[in-house]
Design an enzyme around this catalytic site. Structure first.
Site, short mmCIF file in Angstrom:
data_model
loop_
_atom_site.label_atom_id
_atom_site.label_comp_id
_atom_site.label_asym_id
_atom_site.label_seq_id
_atom_site.Cartn_x
_atom_site.Cartn_y
_atom_site.Cartn_z
N HIS A 66 0.81 -1.22 0.00
CA HIS A 66 0.00 0.00 0.00
C HIS A 66 0.84 1.27 0.00
O HIS A 66 0.32 2.38 -0.14
CB HIS A 66 -0.97 -0.01 1.20
CG HIS A 66 -2.34 0.47 0.83
ND1 HIS A 66 -2.57 1.45 -0.12
CD2 HIS A 66 -3.57 0.11 1.28
CE1 HIS A 66 -3.86 1.66 -0.24
NE2 HIS A 66 -4.49 0.87 0.60
N ASP A 116 -2.40 1.65 -4.85
CA ASP A 116 -3.67 1.87 -4.15
C ASP A 116 -4.71 0.89 -4.69
O ASP A 116 -4.49 0.20 -5.70
CB ASP A 116 -4.14 3.33 -4.27
CG ASP A 116 -4.26 3.77 -5.72
OD1 ASP A 116 -4.60 2.93 -6.58
OD2 ASP A 116 -4.01 4.97 -6.01
#
Ligand code: COA
Length: 358
Positions: free
Chosen positions: A328, A332
């Site tokens: 992350h 995304d």
């Protein structure tokens, strides 16, 4: 008169919870012989003595038998001289202390897959197995993986078209294609559009290295445990070449002949657990990679009309669940969703994929 080596009485029954029974142990002549202990030499027989009747339970006899303890030589501390489990264990400990050289033999390395098959008995201590080899590498890489903030994204992929193609190909060819070459080739094609998934984050988290080669790590279950060798330059390879390389790596993995060079340079990983079982996974990324996919078992499911664009009546479809994990810090959810959607479209309509193959 009872001869040496014969039993006098044999009264016990083979029930775990049966009451105590009397049984004489084998008669041996009284003499003092020092013998090294091995599996065939019961604990306590460093001095051979005439045996006596033993009052105990079948469960205790079993523990004694499994640990090669001669019950006639155990001091019974229970009522009326009955031999308790604790008495057998105490004899074992005393014997271990008396024969350190024999009992300190280290446990052989047991492969992880085999560890689950170790037979355990209520009376035995846990077995210590040294972490080494493939398992040691797994400890290292999974600890490193903890530093990555993972997110997971799951999607179902219809595999009917790939299954048809594969069946037709395998029926006509001397070569064999499994599902994996299609999955890997579709992945490579999608990476052209989404190169971020084929990148690495620098250790100082300051820059991204965008890889040009699609080097796909493939998780393999081997007799030595999980290994993840790398299929290099997948972008330049045909489905058949991928299949052949996979098979070569599988053979090397099975015979323990994969070397350091087979593991280096991976830019993204595929883990297909579906040939064993399971549907949804939570795969872990190995740094410096930023993505991994875990594939579940392809299953027949009923698709109702109106669902996912299907019209007419309900039909059976072959569905594979794919669990993606992304770093992350780099990816995304929306990027992952778009990438997975493209990868899925190549698998659901392989014509799109074939049209792009060199
Ligand atoms: N769903 C259903 N069946 C599947 C499947 C899936 N996702 N993947 C493979 N199969 C089937 C194959 O079609 C084949 O059947 P077939 O002979 O009737 O065609 C059979 O399972 C054996 O497959 P194989 O040729 O070994 O599979 P592969 O090329 O797809 O996979 C490996 C090769 C190396 C990935 C696989 O053998 C393996 O080791 N998987 C375990 C990986 C692992 O442990 N991951 C967990 C990491 S934490």
């Amino acid at each position: 008169m009872v001869k040496v080596g014969e039993a006098l009485v044999h009264l016990d029954v083979d029930e775990e919870e049966a009451p105590p029974t009397i049984r004489t142990e084998t008669i041996v002549e009284e003499e003092e012989i020092n013998v090294p202990r091995d599996k065939e030499t019961p604990v306590g027989t460093t001095k051979h003595k005439l045996s006596k009747a033993v009052l105990t339970t079948p469960a205790v006899r079993r523990i004694a038998r499994e640990n090669h303890v001669d019950l006639s030589l155990v001091n019974g501390t229970g009522a009326g001289g009955r031999v308790l489990k604790e008495d057998v264990l105490a004899t074992l400990s005393a014997d271990e202390a008396a024969n350190p050289a024999v009992n300190s033999i280290s446990h052989p390395e047991v492969p992880m897959a085999a560890a689950g098959h170790l037979r355990t008995t209520e009376s035995l201590e846990p077995t210590h197995i040294k972490i080494s080899g493939v398992q040691r590498l797994m400890v290292k890489s999974m600890k490193a993986s903890l530093a990555i903030p993972h997110f997971t994204y799951c999607e179902n992929v219809e595999m009917d078209a790939v299954a048809d193609l594969r069946t037709r190909f395998n029926a006509q060819s001397a070569h064999r294609l499994s599902f994996l070459p299609f999955v890997i080739k579709a992945l490579s094609l999608a990476l052209y559009e989404f190169p971020l998934l084929n990148s690495s984050l620098s250790p100082d988290e300051d820059s991204l290295l965008m890889h040009c080669e699609h080097n796909v790590g493939v998780a393999m279950d081997t007799p030595r445990g999980l290994v993840v060798p790398c299929l290099r330059r997948v972008q330049d390879k045909t489905l058949l070449q991928i299949a052949e390389e996979l098979s070569a790596l599988q053979s090397l993995g099975a015979s323990g002949k994969l070397t350091e060079a087979h593991f280096s340079g991976t830019t993204i990983t595929v883990s297909n657990i579906g040939n064993i079982g399971g549907t949804v996974l939570s795969p872990r990324i190995t740094p410096p990679q930023v993505a991994i996919v875990g594939l579940g078992r392809i299953q027949n499911q009923v698709q109702l009309p109106g669902v996912e664009g299907s019209a007419g009546s309900a039909k059976a479809v072959k569905v594979m669940s794919a669990s993606w994990a992304g770093d992350h810090r780099v990816l995304d959810g929306a990027t992952m969703a778009r990438f997975v959607s493209l990868w899925k479209s190549h698998l659901e309509d392989p014509l799109l994929m074939l049209a792009q193959l060199k």
